[in-house]
Design a protein around this motif. Structure first.
Motif, short mmCIF file in Angstrom:
data_model
loop_
_atom_site.label_atom_id
_atom_site.label_comp_id
_atom_site.label_asym_id
_atom_site.label_seq_id
_atom_site.Cartn_x
_atom_site.Cartn_y
_atom_site.Cartn_z
N TRP A 96 0.97 -1.33 0.45
CA TRP A 96 0.00 0.00 -0.21
C TRP A 96 1.14 1.59 0.00
N ILE A 97 1.74 0.74 -0.01
CA ILE A 97 3.43 2.22 0.71
C ILE A 97 3.51 2.95 -1.15
N ALA A 98 3.31 1.68 -1.71
CA ALA A 98 3.53 1.34 -3.89
C ALA A 98 2.72 1.72 -3.74
N ALA A 100 0.85 3.98 -3.04
CA ALA A 100 0.44 5.29 -2.09
C ALA A 100 1.53 6.27 -3.02
N ASN A 101 2.03 5.78 -3.31
CA ASN A 101 3.21 5.88 -4.36
C ASN A 101 3.01 6.59 -5.89
N CYS A 102 2.33 5.61 -6.22
CA CYS A 102 1.98 5.90 -7.86
C CYS A 102 1.01 6.47 -7.34
N PHE A 103 -0.10 6.91 -6.59
CA PHE A 103 -1.29 7.68 -6.37
C PHE A 103 -0.41 9.44 -6.65
N SER A 104 0.73 9.28 -5.83
CA SER A 104 1.44 10.50 -5.14
C SER A 104 1.91 11.03 -7.26
N LEU A 105 2.53 10.26 -7.38
CA LEU A 105 3.23 10.62 -8.70
C LEU A 105 2.43 11.52 -9.85
N ASP A 106 0.78 10.62 -9.36
CA ASP A 106 0.10 11.27 -10.96
C ASP A 106 -0.55 12.05 -10.59
N GLY A 107 0.07 12.60 -9.02
CA GLY A 107 -0.66 13.86 -7.96
C GLY A 107 -2.10 13.73 -7.71
N ASP A 108 -1.97 12.67 -7.55
CA ASP A 108 -3.60 12.18 -6.52
C ASP A 108 -3.36 11.86 -5.00
N HIS A 109 -2.78 13.08 -4.20
CA HIS A 109 -2.47 13.01 -3.10
C HIS A 109 -4.09 12.50 -1.86
N SER A 111 -6.13 9.99 -2.58
CA SER A 111 -6.29 8.57 -2.65
C SER A 111 -4.89 8.13 -2.03
N ALA A 112 -3.18 8.74 -2.15
CA ALA A 112 -2.08 8.54 -2.10
C ALA A 112 -2.13 8.63 0.08
N LEU A 113 -3.14 9.34 0.36
CA LEU A 113 -3.59 9.47 2.32
C LEU A 113 -4.18 8.03 2.99
N LYS A 114 -5.14 7.87 1.41
CA LYS A 114 -6.02 6.52 1.62
C LYS A 114 -5.09 5.59 1.40
N SER A 115 -4.35 4.98 0.87
CA SER A 115 -3.38 4.23 0.36
C SER A 115 -2.11 3.60 2.15
N LEU A 116 -2.08 5.19 2.59
CA LEU A 116 -1.30 5.33 3.66
C LEU A 116 -1.74 4.68 4.47
N THR A 117 -3.13 5.69 5.15
CA THR A 117 -3.62 4.83 6.32
C THR A 117 -3.86 3.37 6.06
N ARG A 118 -3.71 2.91 5.25
CA ARG A 118 -4.32 1.40 5.17
C ARG A 118 -2.81 0.39 5.38
N GLY A 142 12.04 1.82 9.17
CA GLY A 142 10.63 1.85 8.14
C GLY A 142 9.55 1.88 9.09
N GLY A 143 8.77 1.17 8.09
CA GLY A 143 7.36 0.76 8.38
C GLY A 143 6.28 2.07 8.95
N LEU A 144 5.98 1.71 9.97
CA LEU A 144 5.13 2.26 11.00
C LEU A 144 5.68 3.54 10.60
N ALA A 145 6.49 4.21 10.99
CA ALA A 145 7.33 5.38 10.70
C ALA A 145 7.17 6.23 9.61
N TYR A 146 7.70 4.98 8.75
CA TYR A 146 7.73 5.59 6.76
C TYR A 146 6.71 5.69 6.57
N ALA A 147 5.90 5.55 6.82
CA ALA A 147 4.93 5.89 6.53
C ALA A 147 3.61 6.71 6.89
N HIS A 148 4.00 6.84 8.09
CA HIS A 148 3.58 8.21 8.76
C HIS A 148 4.77 9.83 7.70
N THR A 149 5.36 9.14 8.48
CA THR A 149 6.70 10.51 6.95
C THR A 149 6.18 10.52 5.79
#
Length: 314
Positions: A96-98, A100-109, A111-118, A142-149
């Motif tokens: 789900w981090i991957a 989120a990065n995909c959504f973020s690169l597409d400018g859909d922040h 949806s990226a936040l929803k994926s990171l929350t998941r 990484g993991g939890l700290a990375y997702a919050h970052t």
């Protein structure tokens, strides 16, 4: 590697048996070492080979997805995210981090936040609801700290700076050595017009990962904000030199340099790194501000040859 000492990490990697160096685990370790040192071309090579060898591996692929985000490889990132979700939709926070990065690169922040929350929910459920620091095989945090970052960075992109700072602070509470979160706080404070606080947090990030030349750019941004253009120019010149050299502490023929050999490829320098273009553009901009037009023109001509499609250059 968890202390972000790239030279020592490369030495440790070079001492592994050949079979381990060239396993998916060993290549991911090499990829993480290079990624944290800002050596993106080498990291991409290592992660790409690891993914080719073990296409169903999800561990460390969250870092690979962030690397693809930085280098703007949309197609490769989309394919990686699709593969990871197909493997671990209900079991892998990294997947789900991957996404989120995909959504973020597409400018859909959003949806990226929803994926990171998941992803965060999955990390917590897999660690019995605690906020312990998940670590990979190489000891990397990484993991939890990375997702919050990453949530913090997405909120910065949305100009939700209060939410961003809460996310970065949460990441730091989970893992005080997570330099990305310290850097994120610096970015948010600079956006809020607080250069002193920004400088403090940038220095904390650089103290944790002193072998990443890209982190030095942040101090240049602080000097720009203060209109200290001479000092900003010095910073960008230093970063450019470090990128040209390949690594801050690199010595030609050293064991650390020799460690960066995978199969028949010798990894040499970062002068082709995409960040070099960004640093050169910033240096050219400072030269223009300081009315050193001849030197600025030469830098911009080099940039036009390096990246002719970049709209900021012509």
């Amino acid at each position: 590697m968890s202390s972000y000492r790239a030279t020592q990490g490369l030495l440790a990697y070079s001492e592994l048996p050949y079979e381990q160096q060239n396993s998916a685990w060993g290549l991911c370790m090499l990829g993480r070492i290079c990624f944290e040192a800002g050596r993106y071309p080498e990291a991409a090579q290592a992660f790409g080979e690891a993914h080719r060898m073990a296409p169903y591996r999800v561990r460390d692929m969250d870092t690979y997805s962030t690397l693809l985000w930085h280098t703007k490889h949309e197609e490769a990132l989309a394919q990686l995210a699709h593969k990871m979700v197909s493997v671990g939709r209900n079991t892998s926070p990294e997947a789900w981090i991957a996404v989120a990065n995909c959504f973020s690169l597409d400018g859909d922040h959003a949806s990226a936040l929803k994926s990171l929350t998941r992803s965060i929910q999955m990390y917590k459920s897999s660690h019995c609801g605690t906020t312990s620091v998940p670590r990979n095989d190489a000891g990397g945090t990484g993991g939890l700290a990375y997702a919050h970052t990453l949530i913090g960075h997405e909120n910065v992109a949305l100009d939700e700076l209060d939410r961003a700072q809460r996310a970065f602070r949460t990441a730091i509470r989970i893992d005080p050595r997570h330099y990305n979160a310290w850097y994120g706080l610096g970015v948010s404070y600079l956006r809020l017009g607080k250069p002193d606080l920004a400088e403090y947090h940038f220095k904390r990030a650089l103290a944790l990962n002193s072998q990443n030349p890209l982190l030095l750019q942040s101090s240049g941004a602080v000097h720009e904000y203060r209109k200290d253009y001479v000092q900003a120019l010095r910073v960008y010149e230093r970063v450019e030199q470090m990128l040209n050299d390949g690594a801050p502490a690199r010595t030609p023929g050293s064991a650390a340099c020799d460690a960066l050999v995978t199969d028949s490829t010798v990894i040499l320098s970062l002068r082709l790194h995409h960040a070099m273009n960004f640093v050169m553009f910033k240096r050219a901009r400072m030269l223009v501000v300081l009315e050193k037009f001849g030197e600025a023109s030469r830098v911009l001509e080099q940039l036009m040859r390096r990246c002719p499609r970049e709209f900021n250059v012509p």
